[in-house]
Design an enzyme around this catalytic site. Structure first.
Site: not given
Ligand code: MN
Length: 256
Positions: A120, A226, A228
């Site tokens: 990001c 993202h 994660e």
């Protein structure tokens, strides 16, 4: 006797001013979301948290020579003067210290060729560090895909089309499309920096993934979404962290 150890991955923490962290009214601080660390541990790596501060090129190399890889994480916008522009009215979260820290780290990691996963804001830092520019406010240029254009609210998921034969493609089992990428950004790469190639885009043409134009120089993956946030339920997203840690393990052994 050799001691087995997990590859050690440096992560740049986000700075917080005194008072921004509850209970710490009198001291500056730095923070990191647990989702990055959980994803890294699941992949077999462990973390070295780097405190953000202005950093010289040699200090950055000294930091990175002691670890096996680097992750730069999400956060606020990069200061537009870093790529020669005035701030857009919707700019948010600008941080002089964060930019001073991460731009130098990104250049050092690229130069050294250590495994480097830029997520990001991280991919935006990477592009600016190497001489590229950013779209400052995606709603001004893209209208067909929702990228979750505000920091607070309307994050969601979108698909990313994957370039065949890229590092991204190999990292996700040669899928041509990642269906559900968690997206929360209002900026993206505009002019791509020298040394990088695009390996993923959304249907509206926004750059969502980049890597090295010379893959032999080191493992480098930058993604605008993202991973994660969904690794705990989506093994395709987890496989990006797995690929980083595999590369970091090979780098660790090669340095012995
Ligand atoms: Mn997006």
């Amino acid at each position: 006797m050799p001691v087995f150890r997990r590859p050690l991955i440096a992560l740049g923490c986000r700075p917080r001013n005194a008072g921004e962290v509850a209970g710490w009214r009198e001291t500056d601080a730095a923070v990191m979301q647990a989702t990055y660390i959980d994803s890294l541990w699941r992949a077999g790596g462990t973390e070295a948290m780097l405190f953000p501060r202005a950093l010289g090129e040699h200090e950055a190399e000294a930091y990175l020579s002691r670890v096996d890889g680097l992750i730069l994480v999400g956060g606020g916008d990069v200061e537009p003067f870093r790529y020669g522009q005035e701030p857009h009215p919707k700019a948010y979260g600008l941080s002089r210290v964060s930019d001073d820290f991460e731009l130098v780290l990104a250049r050092a990691a690229f130069r050294m060729g250590i495994p480097f996963f830029a997520i990001c804001r991280g991919v935006q830092i990477l592009n600016v560090a190497l001489g590229g520019t950013l779209h400052q406010h995606l709603p001004d240029v893209s209208h067909t895909v929702s990228h979750g254009a505000t920091p607070e609210g309307d994050a969601g998921t979108h698909a990313v089309d994957v370039e065949p034969k890229s590092l991204l493609s190999r990292s996700v089992g040669r899928l041509s499309r990642l269906d559900a990428c968690f997206s929360a950004h209002h900026q993206a790469i505009d002019r791509l920096a020298p040394g990088l190639v695009v390996s993923g885009r959304t249907a509206d043409g926004v750059v969502e993934a980049v890597e090295r134009d010379r893959p032999a120089d080191g493992w480098l993956l930058g993604v605008q979404w993202h991973p994660e946030r969904t690794t705990h339920v989506d093994h395709q997203q987890q496989s990006l962290f797995d690929a980083l840690v595999t590369a970091a393990g090979e780098h660790m052994l090669a340095q012995r």
